[in-house]
Design a protein around this motif. Structure first.
Motif, PDB file in Angstrom:
ATOM      1  N   LEU A  50       0.820  -1.210   0.000  1.00 40.42           N
ATOM      2  CA  LEU A  50       0.000   0.000   0.000  1.00 40.42           C
ATOM      3  C   LEU A  50       0.858   1.266   0.000  1.00 40.42           C
ATOM      4  O   LEU A  50       0.529   2.238  -0.681  1.00 40.42           O
ATOM      5  CB  LEU A  50      -0.950   0.007   1.202  1.00 40.42           C
ATOM      6  CG  LEU A  50      -2.091  -1.002   1.135  1.00 40.42           C
ATOM      7  CD1 LEU A  50      -2.857  -1.017   2.460  1.00 40.42           C
ATOM      8  CD2 LEU A  50      -3.036  -0.684  -0.004  1.00 40.42           C
ATOM      9  N   LYS A  51       1.951   1.238   0.736  1.00 39.44           N
ATOM     10  CA  LYS A  51       2.848   2.387   0.750  1.00 39.44           C
ATOM     11  C   LYS A  51       3.450   2.611  -0.634  1.00 39.44           C
ATOM     12  O   LYS A  51       3.513   3.744  -1.116  1.00 39.44           O
ATOM     13  CB  LYS A  51       3.952   2.187   1.777  1.00 39.44           C
ATOM     14  CG  LYS A  51       4.873   3.392   1.920  1.00 39.44           C
ATOM     15  CD  LYS A  51       5.977   3.130   2.909  1.00 39.44           C
ATOM     16  CE  LYS A  51       6.890   4.304   3.088  1.00 39.44           C
ATOM     17  NZ  LYS A  51       7.441   4.870   1.893  1.00 39.44           N
ATOM     18  N   GLU A  52       3.873   1.537  -1.280  1.00 43.68           N
ATOM     19  CA  GLU A  52       4.441   1.660  -2.621  1.00 43.68           C
ATOM     20  C   GLU A  52       3.398   2.200  -3.608  1.00 43.68           C
ATOM     21  O   GLU A  52       3.699   3.063  -4.435  1.00 43.68           O
ATOM     22  CB  GLU A  52       4.982   0.319  -3.103  1.00 43.68           C
ATOM     23  CG  GLU A  52       6.239  -0.123  -2.378  1.00 43.68           C
ATOM     24  CD  GLU A  52       6.644  -1.554  -2.697  1.00 43.68           C
ATOM     25  OE1 GLU A  52       5.917  -2.241  -3.450  1.00 43.68           O
ATOM     26  OE2 GLU A  52       7.697  -2.001  -2.191  1.00 43.68           O
ATOM     27  N   ASN A  57       1.128   6.614  -6.733  1.00 47.45           N
ATOM     28  CA  ASN A  57      -0.019   7.475  -7.044  1.00 47.45           C
ATOM     29  C   ASN A  57       0.305   8.941  -6.806  1.00 47.45           C
ATOM     30  O   ASN A  57      -0.078   9.808  -7.602  1.00 47.45           O
ATOM     31  CB  ASN A  57      -1.243   7.065  -6.223  1.00 47.45           C
ATOM     32  CG  ASN A  57      -1.848   5.754  -6.675  1.00 47.45           C
ATOM     33  OD1 ASN A  57      -1.595   5.293  -7.788  1.00 47.45           O
ATOM     34  ND2 ASN A  57      -2.634   5.135  -5.822  1.00 47.45           N
ATOM     35  N   ILE A  58       0.999   9.222  -5.724  1.00 45.98           N
ATOM     36  CA  ILE A  58       1.370  10.609  -5.432  1.00 45.98           C
ATOM     37  C   ILE A  58       2.307  11.133  -6.512  1.00 45.98           C
ATOM     38  O   ILE A  58       2.145  12.258  -6.995  1.00 45.98           O
ATOM     39  CB  ILE A  58       2.008  10.715  -4.029  1.00 45.98           C
ATOM     40  CG1 ILE A  58       0.939  10.527  -2.955  1.00 45.98           C
ATOM     41  CG2 ILE A  58       2.711  12.054  -3.847  1.00 45.98           C
ATOM     42  CD1 ILE A  58       1.487  10.429  -1.550  1.00 45.98           C
ATOM     43  N   SER A  59       3.265  10.309  -6.892  1.00 46.85           N
ATOM     44  CA  SER A  59       4.214  10.723  -7.932  1.00 46.85           C
ATOM     45  C   SER A  59       3.495  10.995  -9.250  1.00 46.85           C
ATOM     46  O   SER A  59       3.754  11.995  -9.922  1.00 46.85           O
ATOM     47  CB  SER A  59       5.266   9.634  -8.119  1.00 46.85           C
ATOM     48  OG  SER A  59       6.134   9.956  -9.165  1.00 46.85           O
ATOM     49  N   GLU A  60       2.566  10.105  -9.626  1.00 45.16           N
ATOM     50  CA  GLU A  60       1.803  10.301 -10.860  1.00 45.16           C
ATOM     51  C   GLU A  60       0.935  11.553 -10.770  1.00 45.16           C
ATOM     52  O   GLU A  60       0.810  12.300 -11.745  1.00 45.16           O
ATOM     53  CB  GLU A  60       0.935   9.073 -11.148  1.00 45.16           C
ATOM     54  CG  GLU A  60       1.728   7.858 -11.597  1.00 45.16           C
ATOM     55  CD  GLU A  60       0.864   6.620 -11.753  1.00 45.16           C
ATOM     56  OE1 GLU A  60      -0.366   6.679 -11.476  1.00 45.16           O
ATOM     57  OE2 GLU A  60       1.415   5.578 -12.148  1.00 45.16           O
ATOM     58  N   SER A  61       0.336  11.780  -9.608  1.00 44.79           N
ATOM     59  CA  SER A  61      -0.511  12.962  -9.428  1.00 44.79           C
ATOM     60  C   SER A  61       0.305  14.245  -9.531  1.00 44.79           C
ATOM     61  O   SER A  61      -0.129  15.221 -10.159  1.00 44.79           O
ATOM     62  CB  SER A  61      -1.212  12.916  -8.068  1.00 44.79           C
ATOM     63  OG  SER A  61      -2.096  11.823  -8.007  1.00 44.79           O
ATOM     64  N   VAL A  62       1.471  14.249  -8.941  1.00 39.72           N
ATOM     65  CA  VAL A  62       2.338  15.432  -9.009  1.00 39.72           C
ATOM     66  C   VAL A  62       2.737  15.696 -10.455  1.00 39.72           C
ATOM     67  O   VAL A  62       2.675  16.840 -10.935  1.00 39.72           O
ATOM     68  CB  VAL A  62       3.578  15.254  -8.108  1.00 39.72           C
ATOM     69  CG1 VAL A  62       4.630  16.298  -8.406  1.00 39.72           C
ATOM     70  CG2 VAL A  62       3.177  15.312  -6.644  1.00 39.72           C
TER      71      VAL A  62
END
Length: 117
Positions: A50-52, A57-62
């Motif tokens: 889940l952390k990965e 997801n955060i990286s893609e969103s940024v």
């Protein structure tokens, strides 16, 4: 040499205490201990997964937001340039209209002078 024998005695006592603790733990938890270890390992694996996923997801969103901001910036620059060009054109048209009025006024003055003669 006496110091060596003194140093070995606490190690032996600690080992005996550890064995006693392990024996008590085995009596209390018994076979469930391995089941608990397995369940904890599963939980840790799920947390890691889940952390990965969250980091991904955060990286893609940024990245997505940065791209959208760059597109918006480009669009705004284009719109500002269009507005500036339109304003320059209108100012040039206005100057031309004023120049035409001046020419018309001079022409009318010449006509007036010609009529007076």
């Amino acid at each position: 040499m006496e110091k060596n024998s003194e140093n070995k005695q606490p190690v032996v006592e600690n080992h005996k205490i550890d064995d006693r603790i392990a024996a008590v733990r085995d009596l209390i938890f018994g076979e469930n201990m391995q089941q608990y270890s397995s369940e904890f390992a599963d939980v840790y694996d799920k947390i890691k997964t889940l952390k990965e996923q969250t980091d991904k997801n955060i990286s893609e969103s940024v990245t997505n937001l940065e791209n959208k901001l760059a597109d918006l910036e480009s669009l705004m620059e284009h719109k500002f340039q269009d507005l500036n060009d339109d304003l320059d054109k209108r100012l040039a048209d206005l100057d031309d209209e004023k120049a035409d009025r001046k020419k018309l006024g001079k022409a009318l003055e010449k006509i007036a002078l010609m009529l007076q003669e």
